[in-house]
Motif scaffolding. Structure first.
Motif, PDB file in Angstrom:
ATOM      1  N   LEU A  40      25.637 -85.159 -47.117  1.00 51.68           N
ATOM      2  CA  LEU A  40      24.798 -83.975 -46.910  1.00 51.68           C
ATOM      3  C   LEU A  40      25.337 -83.130 -45.766  1.00 51.68           C
ATOM      4  O   LEU A  40      25.398 -81.890 -45.855  1.00 51.68           O
ATOM      5  CB  LEU A  40      23.361 -84.411 -46.635  1.00 51.68           C
ATOM      6  CG  LEU A  40      22.348 -83.289 -46.379  1.00 51.68           C
ATOM      7  CD1 LEU A  40      22.241 -82.388 -47.613  1.00 51.68           C
ATOM      8  CD2 LEU A  40      20.984 -83.866 -46.012  1.00 51.68           C
ATOM      9  N   PHE A  41      25.752 -83.791 -44.679  1.00 50.63           N
ATOM     10  CA  PHE A  41      26.320 -83.072 -43.546  1.00 50.63           C
ATOM     11  C   PHE A  41      27.580 -82.313 -43.963  1.00 50.63           C
ATOM     12  O   PHE A  41      27.769 -81.143 -43.604  1.00 50.63           O
ATOM     13  CB  PHE A  41      26.644 -84.059 -42.425  1.00 50.63           C
ATOM     14  CG  PHE A  41      27.258 -83.422 -41.218  1.00 50.63           C
ATOM     15  CD1 PHE A  41      26.472 -82.878 -40.224  1.00 50.63           C
ATOM     16  CD2 PHE A  41      28.647 -83.361 -41.071  1.00 50.63           C
ATOM     17  CE1 PHE A  41      27.050 -82.276 -39.109  1.00 50.63           C
ATOM     18  CE2 PHE A  41      29.224 -82.769 -39.963  1.00 50.63           C
ATOM     19  CZ  PHE A  41      28.428 -82.230 -38.977  1.00 50.63           C
ATOM     20  N   SER A  42      28.435 -83.000 -44.744  1.00 49.17           N
ATOM     21  CA  SER A  42      29.661 -82.356 -45.188  1.00 49.17           C
ATOM     22  C   SER A  42      29.375 -81.169 -46.098  1.00 49.17           C
ATOM     23  O   SER A  42      30.004 -80.104 -45.979  1.00 49.17           O
ATOM     24  CB  SER A  42      30.539 -83.377 -45.912  1.00 49.17           C
ATOM     25  OG  SER A  42      31.730 -82.790 -46.365  1.00 49.17           O
ATOM     26  N   HIS A  43      28.382 -81.344 -47.011  1.00 51.53           N
ATOM     27  CA  HIS A  43      28.038 -80.238 -47.911  1.00 51.53           C
ATOM     28  C   HIS A  43      27.488 -79.048 -47.130  1.00 51.53           C
ATOM     29  O   HIS A  43      27.868 -77.898 -47.373  1.00 51.53           O
ATOM     30  CB  HIS A  43      27.013 -80.728 -48.936  1.00 51.53           C
ATOM     31  CG  HIS A  43      26.480 -79.635 -49.820  1.00 51.53           C
ATOM     32  ND1 HIS A  43      27.226 -79.058 -50.824  1.00 51.53           N
ATOM     33  CD2 HIS A  43      25.265 -79.000 -49.838  1.00 51.53           C
ATOM     34  CE1 HIS A  43      26.514 -78.136 -51.433  1.00 51.53           C
ATOM     35  NE2 HIS A  43      25.319 -78.067 -50.858  1.00 51.53           N
ATOM     36  N   GLN A  44      26.595 -79.317 -46.185  1.00 49.70           N
ATOM     37  CA  GLN A  44      26.041 -78.226 -45.381  1.00 49.70           C
ATOM     38  C   GLN A  44      27.113 -77.575 -44.516  1.00 49.70           C
ATOM     39  O   GLN A  44      27.081 -76.363 -44.295  1.00 49.70           O
ATOM     40  CB  GLN A  44      24.903 -78.758 -44.519  1.00 49.70           C
ATOM     41  CG  GLN A  44      23.671 -79.157 -45.311  1.00 49.70           C
ATOM     42  CD  GLN A  44      22.564 -79.686 -44.428  1.00 49.70           C
ATOM     43  OE1 GLN A  44      22.800 -80.070 -43.285  1.00 49.70           O
ATOM     44  NE2 GLN A  44      21.343 -79.731 -44.960  1.00 49.70           N
ATOM     45  N   ARG A  45      28.051 -78.401 -44.058  1.00 48.07           N
ATOM     46  CA  ARG A  45      29.135 -77.843 -43.248  1.00 48.07           C
ATOM     47  C   ARG A  45      29.993 -76.882 -44.080  1.00 48.07           C
ATOM     48  O   ARG A  45      30.354 -75.796 -43.619  1.00 48.07           O
ATOM     49  CB  ARG A  45      29.987 -78.997 -42.711  1.00 48.07           C
ATOM     50  CG  ARG A  45      31.166 -78.562 -41.846  1.00 48.07           C
ATOM     51  CD  ARG A  45      30.701 -77.998 -40.518  1.00 48.07           C
ATOM     52  NE  ARG A  45      31.821 -77.621 -39.689  1.00 48.07           N
ATOM     53  CZ  ARG A  45      32.399 -78.456 -38.822  1.00 48.07           C
ATOM     54  NH1 ARG A  45      31.950 -79.690 -38.685  1.00 48.07           N
ATOM     55  NH2 ARG A  45      33.401 -78.057 -38.073  1.00 48.07           N
ATOM     56  N   GLN A  47      29.018 -75.309 -46.781  1.00 49.26           N
ATOM     57  CA  GLN A  47      28.207 -74.119 -47.090  1.00 49.26           C
ATOM     58  C   GLN A  47      28.131 -73.180 -45.886  1.00 49.26           C
ATOM     59  O   GLN A  47      28.232 -71.954 -46.033  1.00 49.26           O
ATOM     60  CB  GLN A  47      26.810 -74.578 -47.513  1.00 49.26           C
ATOM     61  CG  GLN A  47      25.913 -73.446 -48.008  1.00 49.26           C
ATOM     62  CD  GLN A  47      24.575 -73.968 -48.500  1.00 49.26           C
ATOM     63  OE1 GLN A  47      24.280 -75.154 -48.378  1.00 49.26           O
ATOM     64  NE2 GLN A  47      23.767 -73.081 -49.049  1.00 49.26           N
ATOM     65  N   PHE A  48      27.975 -73.772 -44.694  1.00 51.12           N
ATOM     66  CA  PHE A  48      27.934 -72.943 -43.493  1.00 51.12           C
ATOM     67  C   PHE A  48      29.259 -72.220 -43.289  1.00 51.12           C
ATOM     68  O   PHE A  48      29.273 -71.017 -42.925  1.00 51.12           O
ATOM     69  CB  PHE A  48      27.619 -73.839 -42.291  1.00 51.12           C
ATOM     70  CG  PHE A  48      27.701 -73.128 -40.975  1.00 51.12           C
ATOM     71  CD1 PHE A  48      26.660 -72.316 -40.529  1.00 51.12           C
ATOM     72  CD2 PHE A  48      28.832 -73.250 -40.166  1.00 51.12           C
ATOM     73  CE1 PHE A  48      26.752 -71.649 -39.310  1.00 51.12           C
ATOM     74  CE2 PHE A  48      28.920 -72.594 -38.954  1.00 51.12           C
ATOM     75  CZ  PHE A  48      27.874 -71.792 -38.523  1.00 51.12           C
ATOM     76  N   ASP A  49      30.370 -72.929 -43.521  1.00 51.86           N
ATOM     77  CA  ASP A  49      31.679 -72.292 -43.365  1.00 51.86           C
ATOM     78  C   ASP A  49      31.860 -71.153 -44.361  1.00 51.86           C
ATOM     79  O   ASP A  49      32.446 -70.100 -44.018  1.00 51.86           O
ATOM     80  CB  ASP A  49      32.781 -73.333 -43.547  1.00 51.86           C
ATOM     81  CG  ASP A  49      32.829 -74.330 -42.400  1.00 51.86           C
ATOM     82  OD1 ASP A  49      32.218 -74.052 -41.339  1.00 51.86           O
ATOM     83  OD2 ASP A  49      33.466 -75.391 -42.561  1.00 51.86           O
ATOM     84  N   GLN A  50      31.361 -71.359 -45.578  1.00 45.99           N
ATOM     85  CA  GLN A  50      31.473 -70.291 -46.587  1.00 45.99           C
ATOM     86  C   GLN A  50      30.660 -69.068 -46.164  1.00 45.99           C
ATOM     87  O   GLN A  50      31.126 -67.915 -46.277  1.00 45.99           O
ATOM     88  CB  GLN A  50      30.993 -70.799 -47.951  1.00 45.99           C
ATOM     89  CG  GLN A  50      31.860 -71.889 -48.564  1.00 45.99           C
ATOM     90  CD  GLN A  50      33.161 -71.337 -49.137  1.00 45.99           C
ATOM     91  OE1 GLN A  50      33.377 -70.131 -49.179  1.00 45.99           O
ATOM     92  NE2 GLN A  50      34.043 -72.254 -49.548  1.00 45.99           N
ATOM     93  N   GLU A  51      29.452 -69.302 -45.689  1.00 46.02           N
ATOM     94  CA  GLU A  51      28.603 -68.175 -45.251  1.00 46.02           C
ATOM     95  C   GLU A  51      29.229 -67.465 -44.057  1.00 46.02           C
ATOM     96  O   GLU A  51      29.204 -66.222 -43.975  1.00 46.02           O
ATOM     97  CB  GLU A  51      27.211 -68.686 -44.902  1.00 46.02           C
ATOM     98  CG  GLU A  51      26.428 -69.191 -46.109  1.00 46.02           C
ATOM     99  CD  GLU A  51      25.102 -69.799 -45.708  1.00 46.02           C
ATOM    100  OE1 GLU A  51      24.850 -69.891 -44.476  1.00 46.02           O
ATOM    101  OE2 GLU A  51      24.326 -70.186 -46.602  1.00 46.02           O
TER     102      GLU A  51
END
Length: 450
Positions: A40-45, A47-51
């Motif tokens: 989950l941390f990796s996925h959110q990371r 997603q945050f990098d994409q945003e």
């Protein structure tokens, strides 16, 4: 069949101890517990990098449109554009407009400004690739500018970057490792604490195999442990009762059998023929000796004797002196035991005495005793000067009542129980007796674990 093979394979790779299996279970549990959080941390990371990359694309696009006012890059220095990471496409391109990104770009421009008018007349598209975005912005005059934007943020401060490829900073990894270490230590301590009664039960079972007189187990701890200890103590008590009953029966049998032998001995004295009388008395003595040896072997009263520290050096010296004083033969002693050995003194003495008498009787009247003591075991080696024993008979001579043909005579033949009793006593102490043919005669080795 397949389930059995899978179970056997799993059992083969599992640790052999309970604490090892519990440690493995804790490690697997920690990984299973932390893995979803890491994912989950990796996925959110990501997603945050994409945003973040998208916001930077919007900012750079607005910067480019501000440079291009009023709607063209004609007259701009290409080196200035290249320094900012912008590149003009040589051929004419029709950029497909990304409506969602275009709305974000329009929302970022001041409402009603000339820049907002520039955005309305522009088209933008983004192409994603691992680690970066490629943006294409078509200006109002039709020119297309492309630039690249990294999706991964710049490196963290020194000492904060985690291992390559994990995309996890060191604080997160150290937090996980510290938590895991604390849980592992607590789990191992708990396993050792819980398995301590099992270890005590195993040690008590081993002690009971050597001596039934060992103290009973303490019935303490959890309910299951108390029940197991109580059942074990009851089993020990039942074994003691059985052995006591066996001893009483054998004592009664011994009395009943010796009474007629005594009457026969008294009647033999009335035989007038001296030769016949001597033969009868000799036969009766042999029967009595055989009876005593058999009853001693069956009785096995060494289980009644308590275990105490035995001075091996003093024991062997006394046996050597006794053999010399009785003119039984010549006995030499070499080597010393480092420490006293915890044993049943009378039983251990009988074990060594049987081996010594066997060597003196069949080994030419000369026995060399050598003591070898180490951290792992105590060895008492007896070498005689006799003809030895055929290698195929080395185990058979330990069988009760078995005697070699050469010993079956009235002068030297015993009952065939001496070696059987010696091995039984050695094994009761956790050791054994082994035979081998040496250069001069038979070598009997008594070894006991330290």
């Amino acid at each position: 069949m397949q389930r059995r093979s899978i179970g056997a394979l799993i059992e083969r790779w599992l640790p052999g101890t309970l604490s090892g299996r519990m440690a493995l279970l804790v490690v697997v549990g920690l990984i299973a517990m932390q893995l979803p959080g890491f994912l989950l941390f990796s996925h959110q990371r990501v997603q945050f990098d994409q945003e973040r990359a998208t916001r930077l694309v919007i900012e750079r696009s607005l910067d480019l449109l501000a440079i291009a006012q009023p709607g063209t890059l004609e007259g701009q220095d290409p080196r200035l554009l290249a320094a900012r990471g912008f590149a003009l496409l040589n051929a004419a391109h029709n950029v497909p407009n990304d409506a969602a990104l275009h709305r974000e770009l329009l929302a970022a421009a001041p409402a009603g400004s000339q820049l907002a008018q520039q955005v309305l007349a522009s088209r933008i598209a983004v192409y994603r690739a691992p680690g970066y975005l490629t943006a294409r912005l078509q200006l109002p005059d039709g020119q297309v500018v492309t630039f690249r934007q990294n999706t991964r943020p710049p490196g963290p401060p020194p000492g904060m970057a985690g291992p390559a490829g994990l995309r996890l900073p060191w604080p997160v990894l150290l937090d996980f490792l510290s938590r895991s270490a604390v849980v592992m230590i607590l789990a191992l301590w708990a396993v050792r604490w819980l398995s301590r009664p099992l270890t005590a039960l195993s040690a008590a079972a081993e002690r009971i195999g050597r001596n039934l007189q060992t103290p009973p187990l303490t019935e303490a701890g959890p309910a299951e442990v108390r029940h197991a200890a109580r059942a074990f103590n009851q089993m020990q008590a039942r074994l003691k009762r059985v052995m006591d009953e066996q001893t009483r029966i054998l004592a009664a049998v011994s009395h009943d059998l010796k009474t007629p032998l005594t009457r026969l001995r008294l009647r033999a004295e009335s035989v007038e023929d001296e030769t016949q009388r001597d033969k009868i008395v000799r036969d009766l003595s042999e029967m009595e000796t055989m009876l005593d040896s058999t009853l001693d072997f069956l009785r096995g009263e060494s289980w009644r004797e308590a275990t105490v520290p035995v001075d091996i050096n003093a024991l062997l010296a006394a046996l050597t002196d006794d053999a010399t004083a009785t003119s039984a033969g010549r006995v030499t002693l070499s080597g010393q035991a480092r420490l006293p050995y915890p044993a049943q003194p009378l039983a251990l003495k009988r074990c060594v005495e049987n081996l010594l008498h066997n060597g003196l009787k069949y080994g030419g009247g000369e026995v060399e005793i050598m003591v070898v003591d180490s951290m792992q075991r105590l060895q008492i080696i007896l070498r005689d000067h006799g003809p030895g024993v055929p290698e195929t008979m080395h185990e058979r001579v330990f069988e009760p009542f078995y005697r070699l043909d050469s010993s079956r005579n009235r002068d030297t033949g015993g009952t065939g129980l001496g070696l059987s009793i010696a091995r039984s006593i050695a094994r009761a102490h956790g050791g054994d007796v082994a035979l081998a043919n040496g250069e001069l005669g038979l070598v009997a080795t008594l070894w006991l674990p330290r």
